[in-house]
Design a protein around this motif. Sequence first.
Motif, PDB file in Angstrom:
ATOM      1  N   ILE A  43       0.745  -0.994  -0.091  1.00 11.18           N
ATOM      2  CA  ILE A  43       0.173  -0.086   0.069  1.00 11.18           C
ATOM      3  C   ILE A  43       0.895   1.331  -0.110  1.00 11.18           C
ATOM      4  O   ILE A  43       0.447   2.304   0.311  1.00 11.18           O
ATOM      5  CB  ILE A  43      -0.916  -0.183   1.299  1.00 11.18           C
ATOM      6  N   ASN A  44       2.172   1.081  -0.508  1.00 10.89           N
ATOM      7  CA  ASN A  44       3.102   2.245  -0.633  1.00 10.89           C
ATOM      8  C   ASN A  44       2.393   3.311  -1.774  1.00 10.89           C
ATOM      9  O   ASN A  44       1.559   2.721  -2.472  1.00 10.89           O
ATOM     10  CB  ASN A  44       4.504   1.926  -0.900  1.00 10.89           C
ATOM     11  N   VAL A  45       2.719   4.302  -1.749  1.00  9.98           N
ATOM     12  CA  VAL A  45       2.647   5.237  -2.717  1.00  9.98           C
ATOM     13  C   VAL A  45       2.931   4.618  -4.190  1.00  9.98           C
ATOM     14  O   VAL A  45       4.000   3.873  -4.271  1.00  9.98           O
ATOM     15  CB  VAL A  45       3.169   6.571  -2.643  1.00  9.98           C
ATOM     16  N   GLY A  69       2.928   7.409   8.929  1.00  9.81           N
ATOM     17  CA  GLY A  69       2.925   6.505   8.410  1.00  9.81           C
ATOM     18  C   GLY A  69       4.063   5.970   7.403  1.00  9.81           C
ATOM     19  O   GLY A  69       4.063   6.153   6.305  1.00  9.81           O
ATOM     20  N   THR A  70       4.838   5.159   8.022  1.00 10.77           N
ATOM     21  CA  THR A  70       6.159   4.848   7.280  1.00 10.77           C
ATOM     22  C   THR A  70       6.004   3.562   6.492  1.00 10.77           C
ATOM     23  O   THR A  70       6.613   3.411   5.459  1.00 10.77           O
ATOM     24  CB  THR A  70       7.241   4.378   8.450  1.00 10.77           C
ATOM     25  N   LEU A  71       5.362   2.459   6.830  1.00 15.86           N
ATOM     26  CA  LEU A  71       5.536   1.135   6.228  1.00 15.86           C
ATOM     27  C   LEU A  71       6.701   0.866   6.119  1.00 15.86           C
ATOM     28  O   LEU A  71       7.724   0.680   6.995  1.00 15.86           O
ATOM     29  CB  LEU A  71       4.476   1.210   4.976  1.00 15.86           C
ATOM     30  N   TYR A  74       9.029   3.235   1.893  1.00 14.41           N
ATOM     31  CA  TYR A  74       9.058   3.460   0.209  1.00 14.41           C
ATOM     32  C   TYR A  74       8.942   5.101  -0.100  1.00 14.41           C
ATOM     33  O   TYR A  74       9.834   5.728  -0.570  1.00 14.41           O
ATOM     34  CB  TYR A  74       8.094   2.752  -0.452  1.00 14.41           C
ATOM     35  N   SER A  75       7.973   5.582   0.599  1.00 13.94           N
ATOM     36  CA  SER A  75       7.835   7.329   0.332  1.00 13.94           C
ATOM     37  C   SER A  75       8.595   7.903   1.006  1.00 13.94           C
ATOM     38  O   SER A  75       9.040   9.049   0.574  1.00 13.94           O
ATOM     39  CB  SER A  75       6.483   7.379   0.797  1.00 13.94           C
ATOM     40  N   GLU A  93       5.766   5.564  12.687  1.00 19.25           N
ATOM     41  CA  GLU A  93       5.416   4.288  12.651  1.00 19.25           C
ATOM     42  C   GLU A  93       4.854   3.515  13.873  1.00 19.25           C
ATOM     43  O   GLU A  93       5.672   3.575  14.707  1.00 19.25           O
ATOM     44  CB  GLU A  93       6.284   3.596  11.665  1.00 19.25           C
ATOM     45  N   VAL A  94       3.664   3.018  13.775  1.00 17.23           N
ATOM     46  CA  VAL A  94       3.076   2.358  15.042  1.00 17.23           C
ATOM     47  C   VAL A  94       3.808   0.784  15.020  1.00 17.23           C
ATOM     48  O   VAL A  94       4.011   0.387  16.127  1.00 17.23           O
ATOM     49  CB  VAL A  94       1.749   2.240  15.054  1.00 17.23           C
ATOM     50  N   ALA A 122       1.170   7.665  16.537  1.00 18.28           N
ATOM     51  CA  ALA A 122       1.734   8.821  16.002  1.00 18.28           C
ATOM     52  C   ALA A 122       0.836   9.847  16.901  1.00 18.28           C
ATOM     53  O   ALA A 122       1.739  10.733  17.256  1.00 18.28           O
ATOM     54  CB  ALA A 122       1.349   9.067  14.715  1.00 18.28           C
ATOM     55  N   ASP A 141       0.081   9.634   5.939  1.00 15.48           N
ATOM     56  CA  ASP A 141      -0.599   8.478   5.158  1.00 15.48           C
ATOM     57  C   ASP A 141      -0.599   7.263   6.061  1.00 15.48           C
ATOM     58  O   ASP A 141       0.206   6.222   6.054  1.00 15.48           O
ATOM     59  CB  ASP A 141       0.822   8.483   4.107  1.00 15.48           C
ATOM     60  N   ALA A 142      -1.370   7.605   7.186  1.00 18.92           N
ATOM     61  CA  ALA A 142      -1.409   6.435   8.090  1.00 18.92           C
ATOM     62  C   ALA A 142      -2.910   6.067   8.499  1.00 18.92           C
ATOM     63  O   ALA A 142      -3.569   5.785   7.381  1.00 18.92           O
ATOM     64  CB  ALA A 142      -0.545   7.080   9.831  1.00 18.92           C
ATOM     65  N   ASP A 143      -3.283   5.902   9.613  1.00 19.78           N
ATOM     66  CA  ASP A 143      -4.565   5.220   9.895  1.00 19.78           C
ATOM     67  C   ASP A 143      -5.667   6.478   9.633  1.00 19.78           C
ATOM     68  O   ASP A 143      -5.414   7.455  10.104  1.00 19.78           O
ATOM     69  CB  ASP A 143      -4.796   4.691  11.274  1.00 19.78           C
ATOM     70  N   TYR A 150      -4.251  14.158  12.540  1.00 15.16           N
ATOM     71  CA  TYR A 150      -3.043  14.521  12.085  1.00 15.16           C
ATOM     72  C   TYR A 150      -2.967  15.812  11.508  1.00 15.16           C
ATOM     73  O   TYR A 150      -1.780  16.343  11.467  1.00 15.16           O
ATOM     74  CB  TYR A 150      -2.584  13.332  11.397  1.00 15.16           C
TER      75      TYR A 150
HETATM   76  N1  SAH Z   1       3.789   6.043   3.562  1.00 13.21           N
HETATM   77  C1  SAH Z   1       3.945   4.743   3.100  1.00 13.21           C
HETATM   78  C2  SAH Z   1       2.787   3.950   3.339  1.00 13.21           C
HETATM   79  C3  SAH Z   1       1.998   3.906   4.524  1.00 13.21           C
HETATM   80  S1  SAH Z   1       0.794   2.617   4.782  1.00 13.21           S
HETATM   81  C4  SAH Z   1       4.291   4.464   1.735  1.00 13.21           C
HETATM   82  O1  SAH Z   1       3.754   5.246   0.664  1.00 13.21           O
HETATM   83  O2  SAH Z   1       5.392   3.710   1.546  1.00 13.21           O
HETATM   84  C5  SAH Z   1       0.302   3.120   6.337  1.00 13.21           C
HETATM   85  C6  SAH Z   1       1.154   3.025   7.439  1.00 13.21           C
HETATM   86  O3  SAH Z   1       0.588   3.615   8.747  1.00 13.21           O
HETATM   87  C7  SAH Z   1       1.417   1.523   8.130  1.00 13.21           C
HETATM   88  O4  SAH Z   1       2.572   1.211   8.159  1.00 13.21           O
HETATM   89  C8  SAH Z   1       0.627   1.516   9.411  1.00 13.21           C
HETATM   90  O5  SAH Z   1       1.335   0.598  10.441  1.00 13.21           O
HETATM   91  C9  SAH Z   1       0.955   3.034   9.979  1.00 13.21           C
HETATM   92  N2  SAH Z   1       0.034   3.231  11.142  1.00 13.21           N
HETATM   93  C10 SAH Z   1      -1.113   2.929  11.236  1.00 13.21           C
HETATM   94  N3  SAH Z   1      -1.638   3.612  12.314  1.00 13.21           N
HETATM   95  C11 SAH Z   1      -0.704   4.235  12.918  1.00 13.21           C
HETATM   96  C12 SAH Z   1      -0.714   5.118  13.976  1.00 13.21           C
HETATM   97  N4  SAH Z   1      -1.627   5.124  15.068  1.00 13.21           N
HETATM   98  N5  SAH Z   1       0.636   5.797  14.305  1.00 13.21           N
HETATM   99  C13 SAH Z   1       1.615   5.396  13.382  1.00 13.21           C
HETATM  100  N6  SAH Z   1       1.466   4.629  12.164  1.00 13.21           N
HETATM  101  C14 SAH Z   1       0.410   4.163  12.010  1.00 13.21           C
END
Ligand code: SAH
Length: 226
Positions: A43-45, A69-71, A74-75, A93-94, A122, A141-143, A150
């Motif tokens: 689900i990366n960009v 939202g690191t995952l 990639y982004s 990242e959680v 976060a 780009d998280a939850d 945010y």
């Molecule tokens: N930005 C990334 C994709 C992020 S996907 C990219 O494009 O490569 C969303 C991410 O948010 C997931 O890794 C998920 O674990 C994280 N996430 C979900 N809830 C969160 C929270 N409460 N705090 C921090 N990160 C969270």
Amino acid sequence: MKRLETDELWTAVDCYIADHLVGDDAALTAALEASEAAGLPPINVAPNQGKLLMLLAQMIGARRILEIGTLAGYSAIWLARGLISGGHLITLEVDARSAEVARTNLARAGLGGSVEVRVGRALDTLPGLTAAAPFDLIFIDADKPSTPAYSEWAIKLSRPGSLIVVDNVVREGAILDADSDDPHVQGIRRFYELAGTDPRVSGTALQTTGAKGHDGIAILRVTSTA
Ligand code: SAH
Ligand code: DHB
Ligand code: MG
């Protein structure tokens, strides 16, 4: 040419764009492979969106970037490549395992020194960022239910002229359903209400179609933080 089905067509056009304008990249390819190998969701960009993030950072000469939202990073790789020399990216990242995959991916991309992955919810780690602020660019780009919260934090951690980019603001049009009981949809709808009425920001959103389906990104410019 044979008319492709919509999804197929969008994906093919994304590939065409990526072939011409984004190109092959060993570090990004390795990051996606490591993400898949670790069982993280794809689900990366998309590559063209990642490059947009890099270009936006370059356009404003970003020195400090925040990502929520690191995952697998990639982004974050794209964003960090857009930093001016000596700049810094903090990404939140959680999930500790994702964060570890991301750190490895960022190090492989030669960005270990300019990116810090902070683990935790976060909403718990954002209050600790006041000293690192103001950020020039914030990518949310998280939850999705927390997107309104945010956005509020992003404005607080900004300066006039900062950019806030928000992913997944269309979700195949699901956001049109005011009565939706999906907390993701309600989170994004609340985000639009706030972004549309908050005098501290001026923004717009674009629908995107492509390898990731029908979705969209919002871009806000912070006009004042008072
Ligand atoms: N930005 C990334 C994709 C992020 S996907 C990219 O494009 O490569 C969303 C991410 O948010 C997931 O890794 C998920 O674990 C994280 N996430 C979900 N809830 C969160 C929270 N409460 N705090 C921090 N990160 C969270
Ligand atoms: C999905 C896509 C995203 O870009 C994201 O941040 C979260 C989820 C998805 O396709 O489910
Ligand atoms: Mg997203």
